[in-house]
Design a protein around this motif. Structure first.
Motif, mmCIF file in Angstrom:
data_model
loop_
_atom_site.group_PDB
_atom_site.id
_atom_site.type_symbol
_atom_site.label_atom_id
_atom_site.label_comp_id
_atom_site.label_asym_id
_atom_site.label_seq_id
_atom_site.Cartn_x
_atom_site.Cartn_y
_atom_site.Cartn_z
ATOM 1 N N ALA A 57 -9.746 -4.689 2.830
ATOM 2 C CA ALA A 57 -10.293 -6.045 2.948
ATOM 3 C C ALA A 57 -9.402 -7.146 2.368
ATOM 4 O O ALA A 57 -9.479 -8.288 2.801
ATOM 5 N N ASN A 58 -8.573 -6.822 1.393
ATOM 6 C CA ASN A 58 -7.682 -7.821 0.776
ATOM 7 C C ASN A 58 -6.683 -7.115 -0.132
ATOM 8 O O ASN A 58 -6.790 -5.905 -0.359
ATOM 9 N N GLY A 59 -5.750 -7.880 -0.668
ATOM 10 C CA GLY A 59 -4.707 -7.300 -1.507
ATOM 11 C C GLY A 59 -5.224 -6.797 -2.851
ATOM 12 O O GLY A 59 -4.723 -5.809 -3.391
ATOM 13 N N THR A 60 -6.221 -7.484 -3.381
ATOM 14 C CA THR A 60 -6.805 -7.054 -4.658
ATOM 15 C C THR A 60 -7.456 -5.681 -4.495
ATOM 16 O O THR A 60 -7.245 -4.773 -5.308
ATOM 17 N N ASP A 61 -8.231 -5.526 -3.441
ATOM 18 C CA ASP A 61 -8.829 -4.217 -3.160
ATOM 19 C C ASP A 61 -7.751 -3.162 -2.938
ATOM 20 O O ASP A 61 -7.919 -1.998 -3.330
ATOM 21 N N TRP A 83 3.758 -11.865 -15.589
ATOM 22 C CA TRP A 83 4.225 -12.991 -14.780
ATOM 23 C C TRP A 83 3.935 -12.694 -13.309
ATOM 24 O O TRP A 83 4.816 -12.297 -12.545
ATOM 25 N N THR A 84 2.670 -12.772 -12.952
ATOM 26 C CA THR A 84 2.223 -12.416 -11.609
ATOM 27 C C THR A 84 0.884 -13.092 -11.363
ATOM 28 O O THR A 84 0.309 -13.711 -12.266
ATOM 29 N N PHE A 85 0.381 -12.950 -10.142
ATOM 30 C CA PHE A 85 -0.964 -13.422 -9.839
ATOM 31 C C PHE A 85 -1.970 -12.533 -10.578
ATOM 32 O O PHE A 85 -1.753 -11.331 -10.738
ATOM 33 N N PHE A 86 -3.055 -13.128 -11.010
ATOM 34 C CA PHE A 86 -4.045 -12.462 -11.847
ATOM 35 C C PHE A 86 -4.526 -11.112 -11.291
ATOM 36 O O PHE A 86 -4.809 -10.178 -12.045
ATOM 37 N N ALA A 87 -4.616 -11.012 -9.966
ATOM 38 C CA ALA A 87 -5.164 -9.798 -9.341
ATOM 39 C C ALA A 87 -4.451 -8.521 -9.769
ATOM 40 O O ALA A 87 -5.062 -7.450 -9.810
ATOM 41 N N THR A 88 -3.175 -8.615 -10.092
ATOM 42 C CA THR A 88 -2.417 -7.419 -10.482
ATOM 43 C C THR A 88 -3.067 -6.757 -11.696
ATOM 44 O O THR A 88 -3.343 -5.546 -11.696
ATOM 45 N N ALA A 89 -3.319 -7.568 -12.729
ATOM 46 C CA ALA A 89 -3.928 -7.020 -13.950
ATOM 47 C C ALA A 89 -5.424 -6.790 -13.757
ATOM 48 O O ALA A 89 -5.991 -5.824 -14.278
ATOM 49 N N GLU A 155 3.612 -0.103 -6.078
ATOM 50 C CA GLU A 155 4.264 -1.389 -5.824
ATOM 51 C C GLU A 155 3.214 -2.445 -5.484
ATOM 52 O O GLU A 155 2.436 -2.252 -4.553
ATOM 53 N N ASP A 156 3.235 -3.562 -6.210
ATOM 54 C CA ASP A 156 2.465 -4.728 -5.772
ATOM 55 C C ASP A 156 3.419 -5.541 -4.897
ATOM 56 O O ASP A 156 4.239 -6.320 -5.385
ATOM 57 N N ALA A 157 3.291 -5.297 -3.581
ATOM 58 C CA ALA A 157 4.197 -5.920 -2.609
ATOM 59 C C ALA A 157 3.512 -7.084 -1.896
ATOM 60 O O ALA A 157 3.929 -7.483 -0.807
ATOM 61 N N CYS A 158 2.473 -7.627 -2.524
ATOM 62 C CA CYS A 158 1.662 -8.666 -1.881
ATOM 63 C C CYS A 158 2.462 -9.918 -1.507
ATOM 64 O O CYS A 158 2.064 -10.672 -0.635
ATOM 65 N N GLN A 159 3.592 -10.147 -2.195
ATOM 66 C CA GLN A 159 4.371 -11.356 -1.896
ATOM 67 C C GLN A 159 5.677 -11.022 -1.184
ATOM 68 O O GLN A 159 6.560 -11.880 -1.088
ATOM 69 N N ALA A 160 5.803 -9.806 -0.686
ATOM 70 C CA ALA A 160 7.160 -9.397 -0.281
ATOM 71 C C ALA A 160 7.223 -8.578 1.004
ATOM 72 O O ALA A 160 8.007 -7.639 1.112
ATOM 73 N N PHE A 179 -0.153 -4.429 0.057
ATOM 74 C CA PHE A 179 0.182 -5.714 0.669
ATOM 75 C C PHE A 179 -1.092 -6.538 0.842
ATOM 76 O O PHE A 179 -2.176 -5.986 1.040
ATOM 77 N N SER A 180 -0.914 -7.857 0.792
ATOM 78 C CA SER A 180 -2.024 -8.784 1.049
ATOM 79 C C SER A 180 -1.706 -9.583 2.295
ATOM 80 O O SER A 180 -0.545 -9.949 2.522
ATOM 81 N N PHE A 181 -2.723 -9.846 3.090
ATOM 82 C CA PHE A 181 -2.556 -10.730 4.258
ATOM 83 C C PHE A 181 -3.298 -12.044 4.060
ATOM 84 O O PHE A 181 -3.696 -12.695 5.027
ATOM 85 N N THR A 184 -1.678 -17.491 3.029
ATOM 86 C CA THR A 184 -0.416 -18.090 2.575
ATOM 87 C C THR A 184 0.683 -17.070 2.302
ATOM 88 O O THR A 184 1.811 -17.444 1.990
ATOM 89 N N LYS A 185 0.384 -15.781 2.403
ATOM 90 C CA LYS A 185 1.441 -14.786 2.182
ATOM 91 C C LYS A 185 2.406 -14.832 3.363
ATOM 92 O O LYS A 185 2.066 -15.342 4.432
ATOM 93 N N ASN A 186 3.588 -14.249 3.187
ATOM 94 C CA ASN A 186 4.573 -14.435 4.266
ATOM 95 C C ASN A 186 4.178 -13.712 5.556
ATOM 96 O O ASN A 186 4.574 -14.142 6.631
HETATM 97 C C1 LIG Z 1 -2.004 -12.444 -3.451
HETATM 98 C C2 LIG Z 1 -1.689 -11.428 -4.440
HETATM 99 C C3 LIG Z 1 -2.578 -10.386 -4.730
HETATM 100 C C4 LIG Z 1 -3.987 -10.319 -4.203
HETATM 101 O O1 LIG Z 1 -4.115 -10.430 -2.839
HETATM 102 P P1 LIG Z 1 -5.511 -10.955 -2.205
HETATM 103 O O2 LIG Z 1 -5.361 -10.603 -0.762
HETATM 104 O O3 LIG Z 1 -5.561 -12.408 -2.451
HETATM 105 O O4 LIG Z 1 -6.605 -10.210 -2.853
HETATM 106 C C5 LIG Z 1 -2.167 -9.419 -5.631
HETATM 107 N N1 LIG Z 1 -0.979 -9.471 -6.216
HETATM 108 C C6 LIG Z 1 -0.097 -10.463 -5.964
HETATM 109 C C7 LIG Z 1 1.222 -10.450 -6.653
HETATM 110 C C8 LIG Z 1 -0.433 -11.479 -5.092
HETATM 111 O O5 LIG Z 1 0.425 -12.472 -4.874
#
Ligand SMILES: *Cc1c(COP(=O)(O)O)cnc(C)c1O
Length: 366
Positions: A57-61, A83-89, A155-160, A179-181, A184-186
């Motif tokens: 459903a999302n990158g956090t999940d 030094w990342t988006f909160f969802a990582t932690a 790997e938290d590859a949500c931005q890459a 990965f997150s879609f 605003t992600k690439n």
């Molecule tokens: C966006 C992002 C997430 C979470 O992705 P969502 O789809 O918004 O839940 C996790 N980690 C990083 C580094 C992100 O940039």
């Protein structure tokens, strides 16, 4: 006003194909998972060169389910960066484990691989590097440490999406990747979405169970899971976008090069690209001592800016209970006071790029 990212411009550039994909999905009568999602998962596997992809459903999940699939929970520690988006932690905490932070490298803004080993304890179960802003983390030393101490690498590859480390695609370098879609992600959808990829069958099967109530067969629930599925309509639209991602990443790199070659304001620090790695510039983040002044000036000149990130995670209120204090991670703390992003998206045109460069170079404040 030139915005940081203009999602509508990208949509308009492929409008007919996107609309067609939406209508076909609407007419298919199948709206969650199913054939459309399976096709997208297969296309992601082919693109990345990985065995399994499971839409969620999302990158956090994606992060939460990956941690669960590896059996990480209470008493366990996971090493990551502040030094990342909160969802990582947040994901680490959501499974009951403890985030253990390691400061970042001052040039790449990614986890400082030289400081990881000293944070490994008998409770450490995984290392969770983030490829921040699209810049690949230094995966070889991370994998070496993981091997030495028998740890998982997530790997938290949500931005890459599409970034490369020594000619290997990000997302294929550890045990599992997320990965997150988010739009605003690439590689962004038109709503929430995410995907988990892995080369390991056992892990993939666990992820598949977890994403849908712990069941393979409807109503025969084997474990406690989640409701975290990818919508067919998102998968259909993302599958269209996947065909363009290499061109879009190329455009991002071309814009980044124009910025890097032409921004000459005294004392501004440009993003660093490590030799042999392919950064895809999800964000173009600069450092400037007096960030507030230059951001105000750029905004007055119709150029949007944004701060990524104003609070390093160890100093967030939500994670106060971990007991970290100011001074624990000097690089992340320094970055949080100096970094700001300028517009970066593939559809920025030459006039806009030149205008942004010239305005930055003309900044007279101190
Ligand atoms: C966006 C992002 C997430 C979470 O992705 P969502 O789809 O918004 O839940 C996790 N980690 C990083 C580094 C992100 O940039």
């Amino acid at each position: 006003m030139i915005s940081l990212i203009d999602l509508k411009r990208q949509y308009l550039s492929i409008k007919d194909e996107i609309n067609k994909a939406v209508i076909e999905t609407l007419e298919s009568g199948n709206y969650i998972l199913g054939e459309t999602v399976e096709k997208f998962e297969k296309d992601i596997c082919n693109y990345l060169g990985v065995n399994y992809a499971i839409g969620v459903a999302n990158g956090t999940d994606a992060l939460v389910i990956s941690l669960k699939a590896l059996g990480i929970g209470p008493q366990d520690e996971v090493i990551t960066t502040p030094w990342t988006f909160f969802a990582t932690a947040e994901a680490i905490v959501q499974v009951g484990a403890k985030p253990v932070f390691v400061d970042v490298d001052k040039d790449t803004y990614n986890i400082d691989v030289n400081q990881i080993e000293s944070k490994i304890t008998k409770n450490t179960k995984a290392i969770l590097p983030v490829h921040i802003f699209g810049q690949p983390a230094d995966m070889d030393p991370i994998n070496d440490l993981a091997k030495k101490y028998n740890l998982f690498v997530i790997e938290d590859a949500c931005q890459a999406f599409g970034s490369e480390y020594k000619n290997r695609k990000i997302g294929t370098l550890g045990d599992i990747a997320c990965f997150s879609f988010f739009p605003t992600k690439n590689l962004g959808g038109f709503g929430d979405g995410g995907i988990i990829v892995t080369n390991k069958q056992e892990i993939a099967e666990k992820v598949r169970l977890l994403r849908q109530h712990g069941m393979k067969k409807k109503y025969y629930n084997e474990i406690i899971g989640f409701n975290s599925r990818l919508d067919a309509i998102q998968a259909a639209m993302l599958d269209v976008k996947l065909k363009y991602i290499d061109n879009w990443n190329k455009a991002r790199r071309r814009i980044a090069n124009a910025y890097k070659q032409n921004i000459s304001l005294d004392k501004i620090i440009l993003p660093y690209e490590k030799n042999g790695l392919k950064h895809i510039y999800h964000l173009f983040v600069l450092q400037y001592e007096n960030r507030e002044l230059i951001m105000k000036y750029l905004n007055e000149n119709n150029i949007s800016t944004g701060v990524y990130y104003p609070v390093p995670l160890h100093l967030t209120k939500a994670l106060e209970y971990l007991g970290y204090k100011k001074g624990d991670f000097p690089i992340a703390e320094m970055l949080s006071t100096k970094t700001f992003a300028i517009p970066m998206f593939p559809e920025l045109n030459e006039n806009e790029i030149n205008y942004i460069i010239s305005k930055i170079n003309m900044f007279g404040g101190k």
